[in-house]
Design an enzyme around this catalytic site. Sequence first.
Site, PDB file in Angstrom:
ATOM      1  N   SER A   1      96.951  47.709  53.371  1.00  0.00           N
ATOM      2  CA  SER A   1      95.800  46.916  53.822  1.00  0.00           C
ATOM      3  C   SER A   1      96.285  45.736  54.644  1.00  0.00           C
ATOM      4  CB  SER A   1      95.070  46.422  52.571  1.00  0.00           C
ATOM      5  OG  SER A   1      94.231  45.341  52.880  1.00  0.00           O
TER       6      SER A   1
ATOM      7  N   TYR B   1      94.441  42.323  43.910  1.00  0.00           N
ATOM      8  CA  TYR B   1      94.392  43.609  44.602  1.00  0.00           C
ATOM      9  C   TYR B   1      95.394  43.606  45.764  1.00  0.00           C
ATOM     10  CZ  TYR B   1      92.891  46.849  48.220  1.00  0.00           C
ATOM     11  OH  TYR B   1      92.883  47.794  49.213  1.00  0.00           O
TER      12      TYR B   1
ATOM     13  N   LYS C   1      99.115  45.782  46.770  1.00  0.00           N
ATOM     14  CA  LYS C   1      99.466  46.471  48.023  1.00  0.00           C
ATOM     15  C   LYS C   1     100.810  45.953  48.555  1.00  0.00           C
ATOM     16  CE  LYS C   1      95.930  49.174  48.347  1.00  0.00           C
ATOM     17  NZ  LYS C   1      96.081  50.611  48.119  1.00  0.00           N
TER      18      LYS C   1
ATOM     19  N   ASN D   1      81.500  45.060  49.452  1.00  0.00           N
ATOM     20  CA  ASN D   1      81.805  45.012  50.888  1.00  0.00           C
ATOM     21  C   ASN D   1      80.525  44.924  51.716  1.00  0.00           C
ATOM     22  OD1 ASN D   1      84.234  47.156  49.816  1.00  0.00           O
ATOM     23  ND2 ASN D   1      84.808  45.308  50.907  1.00  0.00           N
TER      24      ASN D   1
HETATM   25  P1  NAD Z   1      87.685  54.917  46.824  1.00  0.00           P
HETATM   26  O1  NAD Z   1      87.504  54.176  45.558  1.00  0.00           O
HETATM   27  O2  NAD Z   1      86.490  55.550  47.444  1.00  0.00           O
HETATM   28  O3  NAD Z   1      88.822  56.025  46.656  1.00  0.00           O
HETATM   29  C1  NAD Z   1      89.886  55.901  45.750  1.00  0.00           C
HETATM   30  C2  NAD Z   1      89.941  57.175  44.939  1.00  0.00           C
HETATM   31  O4  NAD Z   1      91.013  57.072  43.992  1.00  0.00           O
HETATM   32  C3  NAD Z   1      88.655  57.437  44.134  1.00  0.00           C
HETATM   33  O5  NAD Z   1      88.230  58.767  44.373  1.00  0.00           O
HETATM   34  C4  NAD Z   1      89.084  57.249  42.672  1.00  0.00           C
HETATM   35  O6  NAD Z   1      88.360  58.086  41.789  1.00  0.00           O
HETATM   36  C5  NAD Z   1      90.561  57.578  42.733  1.00  0.00           C
HETATM   37  N1  NAD Z   1      91.381  56.927  41.699  1.00  0.00           N
HETATM   38  C6  NAD Z   1      91.376  55.623  41.322  1.00  0.00           C
HETATM   39  N2  NAD Z   1      92.304  55.409  40.368  1.00  0.00           N
HETATM   40  C7  NAD Z   1      92.919  56.612  40.154  1.00  0.00           C
HETATM   41  C8  NAD Z   1      93.959  57.039  39.294  1.00  0.00           C
HETATM   42  N3  NAD Z   1      94.551  56.185  38.444  1.00  0.00           N
HETATM   43  N4  NAD Z   1      94.347  58.335  39.324  1.00  0.00           N
HETATM   44  C9  NAD Z   1      93.736  59.213  40.177  1.00  0.00           C
HETATM   45  N5  NAD Z   1      92.743  58.864  40.999  1.00  0.00           N
HETATM   46  C10 NAD Z   1      92.337  57.570  40.991  1.00  0.00           C
HETATM   47  O7  NAD Z   1      88.369  53.904  47.859  1.00  0.00           O
HETATM   48  P2  NAD Z   1      88.642  54.047  49.424  1.00  0.00           P
HETATM   49  O8  NAD Z   1      87.846  53.017  50.116  1.00  0.00           O
HETATM   50  O9  NAD Z   1      88.550  55.452  49.828  1.00  0.00           O
HETATM   51  O10 NAD Z   1      90.161  53.548  49.456  1.00  0.00           O
HETATM   52  C11 NAD Z   1      91.250  54.453  49.440  1.00  0.00           C
HETATM   53  C12 NAD Z   1      92.541  53.649  49.471  1.00  0.00           C
HETATM   54  O11 NAD Z   1      92.527  52.816  50.634  1.00  0.00           O
HETATM   55  C13 NAD Z   1      92.743  52.720  48.287  1.00  0.00           C
HETATM   56  O12 NAD Z   1      94.106  52.719  47.942  1.00  0.00           O
HETATM   57  C14 NAD Z   1      92.338  51.378  48.837  1.00  0.00           C
HETATM   58  O13 NAD Z   1      92.968  50.315  48.159  1.00  0.00           O
HETATM   59  C15 NAD Z   1      92.822  51.469  50.272  1.00  0.00           C
HETATM   60  N6  NAD Z   1      92.130  50.554  51.172  1.00  0.00           N
HETATM   61  C16 NAD Z   1      90.766  50.594  51.248  1.00  0.00           C
HETATM   62  C17 NAD Z   1      90.106  49.682  52.081  1.00  0.00           C
HETATM   63  C18 NAD Z   1      88.610  49.672  52.160  1.00  0.00           C
HETATM   64  O14 NAD Z   1      88.041  48.673  52.615  1.00  0.00           O
HETATM   65  N7  NAD Z   1      87.905  50.731  51.758  1.00  0.00           N
HETATM   66  C19 NAD Z   1      90.839  48.759  52.838  1.00  0.00           C
HETATM   67  C20 NAD Z   1      92.233  48.768  52.756  1.00  0.00           C
HETATM   68  C21 NAD Z   1      92.865  49.688  51.919  1.00  0.00           C
HETATM   69  N1  UFG Z   2      80.193  39.547  53.453  1.00  0.00           N
HETATM   70  C1  UFG Z   2      78.962  38.946  53.425  1.00  0.00           C
HETATM   71  N2  UFG Z   2      78.038  39.411  52.538  1.00  0.00           N
HETATM   72  C2  UFG Z   2      78.285  40.457  51.696  1.00  0.00           C
HETATM   73  C3  UFG Z   2      79.557  41.071  51.747  1.00  0.00           C
HETATM   74  C4  UFG Z   2      80.495  40.582  52.627  1.00  0.00           C
HETATM   75  O1  UFG Z   2      78.689  37.987  54.149  1.00  0.00           O
HETATM   76  O2  UFG Z   2      77.407  40.818  50.909  1.00  0.00           O
HETATM   77  C5  UFG Z   2      81.192  39.059  54.419  1.00  0.00           C
HETATM   78  C6  UFG Z   2      82.448  38.543  53.752  1.00  0.00           C
HETATM   79  O3  UFG Z   2      82.284  37.187  53.392  1.00  0.00           O
HETATM   80  C7  UFG Z   2      83.478  38.752  54.851  1.00  0.00           C
HETATM   81  C8  UFG Z   2      82.963  39.993  55.598  1.00  0.00           C
HETATM   82  O4  UFG Z   2      81.598  40.130  55.227  1.00  0.00           O
HETATM   83  O5  UFG Z   2      83.426  37.664  55.710  1.00  0.00           O
HETATM   84  C9  UFG Z   2      83.713  41.249  55.248  1.00  0.00           C
HETATM   85  O6  UFG Z   2      83.734  41.353  53.828  1.00  0.00           O
HETATM   86  P1  UFG Z   2      84.168  42.677  53.067  1.00  0.00           P
HETATM   87  O7  UFG Z   2      84.108  42.383  51.596  1.00  0.00           O
HETATM   88  O8  UFG Z   2      83.401  43.836  53.573  1.00  0.00           O
HETATM   89  O9  UFG Z   2      85.661  42.888  53.552  1.00  0.00           O
HETATM   90  P2  UFG Z   2      86.922  41.896  53.436  1.00  0.00           P
HETATM   91  O10 UFG Z   2      87.325  41.612  54.837  1.00  0.00           O
HETATM   92  O11 UFG Z   2      86.678  40.775  52.535  1.00  0.00           O
HETATM   93  O12 UFG Z   2      87.928  42.847  52.662  1.00  0.00           O
HETATM   94  C10 UFG Z   2      88.634  43.813  53.339  1.00  0.00           C
HETATM   95  C11 UFG Z   2      88.926  45.034  52.433  1.00  0.00           C
HETATM   96  C12 UFG Z   2      89.909  44.670  51.356  1.00  0.00           C
HETATM   97  C13 UFG Z   2      91.102  43.924  51.900  1.00  0.00           C
HETATM   98  C14 UFG Z   2      90.632  42.739  52.700  1.00  0.00           C
HETATM   99  C15 UFG Z   2      91.761  41.965  53.301  1.00  0.00           C
HETATM  100  O13 UFG Z   2      87.732  45.512  51.844  1.00  0.00           O
HETATM  101  O14 UFG Z   2      90.393  45.891  50.815  1.00  0.00           O
HETATM  102  O15 UFG Z   2      89.799  43.194  53.762  1.00  0.00           O
HETATM  103  O16 UFG Z   2      92.482  42.808  54.141  1.00  0.00           O
HETATM  104  F1  UFG Z   2      91.910  43.481  50.902  1.00  0.00           F
END
Ligand code: NAD
Ligand code: UFG
Length: 338
Positions: free
Chosen positions: A125, A150, A154, A200
């Site tokens: 991330s 979190y 990472k 989010n």
């Molecule tokens: P998600 O929660 O939809 O997917 C994660 C999956 O992992 C889920 O299906 C969950 O059931 C499974 N899981 C969780 N713990 C587990 C375990 N112990 N064993 C087996 N399965 C397990 O999330 P996502 O948004 O698809 O994110 C996927 C990856 O990307 C994650 O590692 C997350 O940290 C990373 N990531 C996501 C974002 C974002 O904003 N969505 C941003 C940066 C990084």
């Molecule tokens: N926000 C709002 N209202 C909401 C939700 C979010 O105003 O109800 C704003 C937040 O304050 C932020 C922006 O929307 O300014 C984006 O917020 P998100 O929670 O969607 O995303 P972040 O940028 O905070 O988080 C993302 C990923 C994390 C990662 C982080 C830093 O979801 O996994 O970026 O890289 F850790």
Amino acid sequence: MARILVTGGAGYIGSHTCVELLNAGYEVIVFDNLSNSSEESLRRVQILTGESLVFIKGDIRNQHELNQVFDDYQIDAVIHFAGLKAVGESQQIPLTYFDHNITGSIQLIKAMEKAGVFKLVFSSSATVYGEHNPSPYNEEMPLSMPNNNYGYTKLIVEQLLQKLSQADQRWSIGLLRYFNPVGAHKSGQIGEDPQGIPNNLMPYVTQVAVGRREKLSIFGHDYPTKDGTCERDFIHVVDLAKAHVFAVINRLKQTGCRAWNIGTGMPISVLQIKETFEKVNCVAIPTTFVERRAGDLAAFYADATRAEQELGWKPQYSLEDMLADSWNWQKQNPNGYN
Ligand code: NAD
Ligand code: UFG
């Protein structure tokens, strides 16, 4: 064609990546404990692609279950999505986050080593750049401590993967540093389905649009940005999914450990998201401005030139596509996969 193990493959980014892998001709094995997802996403992935995949329900913290997968299937590379991702929750229950995200990753690496599988793409991330690097972030910048548990998991996993590859030349590891994934598959059949109140921005917006939430609260409008609201680098989940296919192709040929930013490089504000969503989708998002959310950075976005140069990957989708596709998914599935 190679066979790819996808941990967390039933989740939001994982399911979209399975579509791209299957479309590209890979064999796919999904390993997921379904703690934050549903098998329905995988059923739909198979309908969308006309291809089948293998699903194994299991937990990455369970060494025995992992070893069994590698015993049963000859795997060429692993894409590791499984883990927990809620920033706020990670502050309440840090040990649970350390267990899933750090211990789980170590158990996976051990099972891979035992099976002689050394190709890995890891979901990292932008949070690993910490609080003090100026945007656009590039991969040469020193990483620093994220301000939440979190993000800390990472950073730790990235660092241990770096050290592992330095100590043992057999490893080939790709670290994909995602910015803010949004959007959904064009069909509207798979998308983001958060449990409970979304943390989010984008799922919150779509749940307001569909009538599940009353109004969007924008956290802070006095930031030093163009309109006072935070700016982020939103990336279409299908573009992000495709980046994994490019990373696998690269890792099957190369060794070492390499990081790539996966973003568009365009800072987009929270207010811009709300207003563009309303315009593109002709739907009103009632909104209120509230206090800043603790821990939010004013702005961050990617320099994604390395991914383009080294992987040949470039985002294809516009902001309008991201917002139209998010809404298409939510409209067709007002209650997610339920
Ligand atoms: P998600 O929660 O939809 O997917 C994660 C999956 O992992 C889920 O299906 C969950 O059931 C499974 N899981 C969780 N713990 C587990 C375990 N112990 N064993 C087996 N399965 C397990 O999330 P996502 O948004 O698809 O994110 C996927 C990856 O990307 C994650 O590692 C997350 O940290 C990373 N990531 C996501 C974002 C974002 O904003 N969505 C941003 C940066 C990084
Ligand atoms: N926000 C709002 N209202 C909401 C939700 C979010 O105003 O109800 C704003 C937040 O304050 C932020 C922006 O929307 O300014 C984006 O917020 P998100 O929670 O969607 O995303 P972040 O940028 O905070 O988080 C993302 C990923 C994390 C990662 C982080 C830093 O979801 O996994 O970026 O890289 F850790």
